[in-house]
Design an enzyme around this catalytic site. Structure first.
Site, short mmCIF file in Angstrom:
data_model
loop_
_atom_site.label_atom_id
_atom_site.label_comp_id
_atom_site.label_asym_id
_atom_site.label_seq_id
_atom_site.Cartn_x
_atom_site.Cartn_y
_atom_site.Cartn_z
N CYS A 25 -7.09 -5.70 -19.97
CA CYS A 25 -7.06 -4.92 -18.34
C CYS A 25 -5.86 -5.51 -17.53
O CYS A 25 -5.90 -5.35 -16.53
CB CYS A 25 -8.24 -5.40 -17.65
SG CYS A 25 -8.45 -7.22 -17.59
N HIS A 41 0.64 -1.12 -0.12
CA HIS A 41 -0.03 -0.20 -0.02
C HIS A 41 0.89 1.37 -0.02
O HIS A 41 0.52 2.31 -0.55
CB HIS A 41 -1.05 0.15 1.06
CG HIS A 41 -2.04 -0.66 1.07
ND1 HIS A 41 -2.90 -1.55 1.87
CD2 HIS A 41 -3.04 -0.76 -0.13
CE1 HIS A 41 -4.09 -1.75 1.38
NE2 HIS A 41 -4.18 -1.77 0.01
C1 PEP Z 1 -4.73 -10.54 -15.88
O1 PEP Z 1 -4.32 -11.73 -15.61
O2 PEP Z 1 -4.01 -9.70 -16.68
C2 PEP Z 1 -5.62 -9.65 -14.73
C3 PEP Z 1 -6.03 -8.44 -15.08
O3 PEP Z 1 -5.98 -10.51 -13.59
P1 PEP Z 1 -5.30 -10.57 -12.24
O4 PEP Z 1 -4.04 -9.77 -12.41
O5 PEP Z 1 -6.32 -10.09 -11.13
O6 PEP Z 1 -5.32 -11.95 -12.33
#
Ligand code: PEP
Ligand code: MG
Length: 757
Positions: free
Chosen positions: A677, A359
């Site tokens: 993402c 954090h």
């Molecule tokens: C990913 O795997 O790129 C993702 C966005 O999910 P996480 O990082 O939460 O596994």
């Protein structure tokens, strides 16, 4: 031999400094080998020389620097080849170079082993013998093994030795992990917690109610203190980062820490002891987790416990004299410690423990404070009051740097400020390329947040809301109404913009403390949708909470993690439909005219198997979102949290880039919306490549928003396409990185990937 080796390594580890350690190595190694000479040379990369640091058998005058230039002698040859040399008569070897001043001429046989730490040659260990003879295989193996073990010892000793400043100039910089970009120059200030859990001696009480009263009062005071700290930093940090303080507050709730402490008090323990016990239990649970983000939460819990403890011990309210240019250093810098330093004085931070996931790192990025993490080899006391340069891009720290270096960094820092001001100027503009190609930038979120849209600048929704964190913060699964409240606040705060909520992605690397899963290969195990489909009761409750929260707001989209097969898509859709009809019926029973819409359903592309089933999946879902973090992990078969293989984990690996290009081409043909993402979407080079490939929706952590927008606004499609076509020909990730860097430099955007403008 093994016990001899172990004894040497143990003795060396206990040596007070690097000189003593090296002297001990050569003495003990010569004795064990029965050779005439044993010497250690260390590489001075600045001077391009090997320096003899210690010898047993040769004559090394303390005041003299005995060196061999890189490329000279058998010492260099072993280092260059990165393999041992075992030569019966060294004088006859074409590379031999006699170092006369140390009386080397008497020796014939030579065994040289390079000392390598994390692929970098630190130096060499050399044994010599008067008699011309090849060293035996066993002797060679001994020297090689000793050199390998010493690599770590020397690397650690270097880190410690350089701080005391009496070693050679090439040992002046410390290397940590970059935590927040930027350059800081200032004076070290050691931050220590007001109270420590470890110093509490367990004591019992006859009056539990009195202790409960004391505890509740301390909790109240802690809450007030946290609120004051949050207000103090509210001016400087993004609203979603401030949620860290909400998380602290909710950890204090009865359902989290509060009940656990009170239960211990009722068992007859004094309040201080109960806090220590309960907090240490929680910390141990979190520290056991594989997921690095969640493991970092142990730091927050300990920090919180120590704050409560300081009120119980009435040690709070100490005044500190922060230096005017303060670089905060602590064993473990916590978010609240960071908030306690006046912003005007705070230049940078260094945390010996922890990583970019802490954090404190999140806050530092949000406040624009350069930060470096993970310097566990360096004792805190060595840094006390030292003058430092902190390079948050490379993770380097310069201790008491020379004036010239300070000047160079001052220029870089001034340029950084200019860059930050410039980037913020466009924060309300839409992201589009120079030639007008619009790119929708969204944010990744996952804490109990009310987003302050003004402060964040322009963004077009939440592209990924990770729901697992609230599940982690409890001692049991959250109820439907608890989840409803949380999702409602998120959907409401982003009303009018889409919010992509991902169903629970726990299991495997993110086990819940109250739902342990023991597996040999957790990343390939019961994770994400695999777990929730086996537990429809958990899945349905979550989806129902989401759907109920969406009533009247209508911005929810549901995203399914870790999808590998069509069956999983079909089964998830069936359950979502079931939940939808249940919620709809319940609503209609209350109000016959009520409206409820069915949210769009999307699937994460993060398991490579999905690449070959895109056509079939596309028929069943409304959109895709590419999770580059896991896609990289599974394509390259490299654990994303394992520091030993961190060098292999690379978004710019050609295989990853080709997979990403394949996905966008297929999705375009199928006319199926797709976004990205994973972390790559917020990386300057990553964003350029993704947009060049054709991706038009990128979701990223908030701190990457402004700079990604700026970069896109300063590059045109043609430039990006040229870069992309070069990159797609590249065979190595390093080549890709170099091409990106050259391109960014040529566009005047190099300051986004290194210090300076
Ligand atoms: C990913 O795997 O790129 C993702 C966005 O999910 P996480 O990082 O939460 O596994
Ligand atoms: Mg993922």
């Amino acid at each position: 031999m093994l016990t001899v080796l172990q004894r040497i390594v143990e003795a060396v580890n206990q040596a007070p400094d690097l000189d003593a350690a090296l002297r001990m190595i050569v003495q003990k190694a010569r004795a064990a080998l029965g050779s005439d000479v044993c010497s250690v040379y260390l590489a001075d990369h600045e001077q391009q020389q090997f320096v003899m640091m210690a010898t047993e058998g040769l004559q090394l005058d303390e005041s003299e620097r005995v060196t061999l230039n890189f490329g000279e002698g058998l010492i260099s040859l072993a280092a260059q080849r990165e393999e041992p040399l075992n030569i019966a008569n060294a004088n006859e070897h074409p590379n031999f170079k006699l170092v006369e001043s140390v009386g080397e001429e008497a020796y014939r046989a030579m065994l040289v082993a390079p000392i390598i730490h994390q692929r970098k040659v630190l130096g060499v260990l050399a044994a010599q013998q008067k008699k011309a003879r090849a060293f035996s295989g066993e002797e060679e193996a001994f020297v090689v093994t000793l050199a390998a073990q010493l690599a770590t010892v020397i690397a650690h000793a270097e880190a410690r030795g350089l701080v005391s400043g009496h070693y050679s100039p090439w040992l002046r910089n410390l290397n940590g992990l970059p935590g927040a970009p930027g350059v800081a120059i200032g004076q070290a200030f050691i931050g220590r917690p007001a109270a420590t859990l470890s110093s509490v001696v367990p004591r019992r009480t006859e009056y539990p109610w009195r202790e409960i009263h004391k505890f509740r009062k301390a909790v109240m005071q802690t809450r007030m203190e946290l609120r004051a700290l949050a207000e103090q930093v509210a001016e400087y940090v993004a609203e979603d980062t401030l949620a860290i303080f909400d998380v602290y507050q909710s950890m204090l709730d009865a359902a989290s820490l509060g009940d656990a402490v009170e239960a211990k008090i009722k068992d007859g323990w004094m309040a201080q002891t109960a806090v220590k016990m309960a907090v240490e239990d929680f910390v141990a649970k979190f520290e056991d987790l594989d997921d690095s983000y969640l493991r970092e939460r142990a730091v927050d819990i300990r920090d919180l416990g120590q704050r409560v403890l300081s009120f119980l011990q009435e040690k709070n309210g100490q005044q500190h004299n922060f230096p005017d240019t303060c670089i905060l250093i602590a064993e473990e810098v916590t978010a609240s410690m960071l908030a306690g330093v006046p912003r005007k004085k705070l230049q940078g931070l260094v945390s010996l423990q922890g990583s970019a996931n802490s954090h404190a790192a999140i806050m530092a990025r949000s406040m624009g404070i350069p930060a470096v993490f993970g310097l566990s080899d360096v004792p805190l006391s060595y840094l006390h009051d030292q003058h430092l340069i902190v390079d948050g891009y490379s993770g380097e720290i310069f201790v008491n740097p020379p004036a010239q270096l300070i000047q160079e960094y001052e220029v870089l820092r001034a340029e950084e400020y200019e860059l930050a001001e410039m980037v913020a100027e466009h924060r309300d503009a839409e992201a589009c390329t120079l030639d007008g190609v619009p790119v929708s930038l969204q944010i990744n979120a996952g804490m109990n947040v009310e987003h302050d849209q003004d402060r964040l600048g322009h963004y077009e929704g939440i592209g990924l809301y990770r729901t697992e964190i609230p599940f982690m913060m409890r001692e049991r699964f959250p109820t439907e109404s608890e989840q409803y409240e949380l999702y409602l606040s998120v959907l409401k705060s982003t009303a009018g913009l889409p919010v992509v909520m991902r169903t629970l992605d726990v299991g495997g690397d993110k086990p819940l403390p109250y739902f342990p899963i023991h597996e040999e290969n957790p990343f390939l195990g019961w994770r994400g949708i695999r777990m929730t489909l086996d537990h429809p009761e958990i899945f349905l409750v979550q989806v129902r909470a989401m759907l109920r929260a969406n009533i009247g707001i209508d911005n929810l989209q549901i995203l399914l993690p870790m999808i590998t097969s069509l069956d999983e898509v079909d089964e998830s859709t069936r359950l979502i439909n079931q939940a939808y009809f249940e919620v709809r019926n319940e609503l209609l029973q209350k109000d016959r005219n009520a409206q409820i819409s069915r949210p769009k359903i999307g699937v994460m592309i993060e398991v490579p198997a999905l690449l070959y089933q895109l056509d079939a999946v596309a028929k069943r879902v409304d959109f895709f979102s590419v999770g580059t973090n896991d896609l990289t992990q599974y394509l390259l078969a490299v654990d994303r949290n394992n520091s030993r293989v961190a060098g292999i984990y690379d978004n710019f690996h050609p295989a990853v880039l080709h997979a990403l290009q394949f996905i966008i081409q297929r999705c375009a043909a199928l006319q199926k919306p797709v976004s990205v993402c994973g972390e790559m979407a917020g990386d300057p080079g990553g964003a350029l490549l993704l947009v060049a490939m054709g991706y038009r929706k990128l979701s990223m952590t908030t701190h990457n928003l402004d700079k990604t927008r700026w970069i896109l606004r300063h590059v045109d499609s043609k430039t990006m396409h040229i870069l992309l076509s070069q990159v797609m020909q590249a065979t190595h990730p390093d080549q890709v990185r170099r091409l990106i860097r050259i391109k960014l430099e040529s566009l005047g955007l190099g300051g986004f990937v290194r210090a300076g403008k």
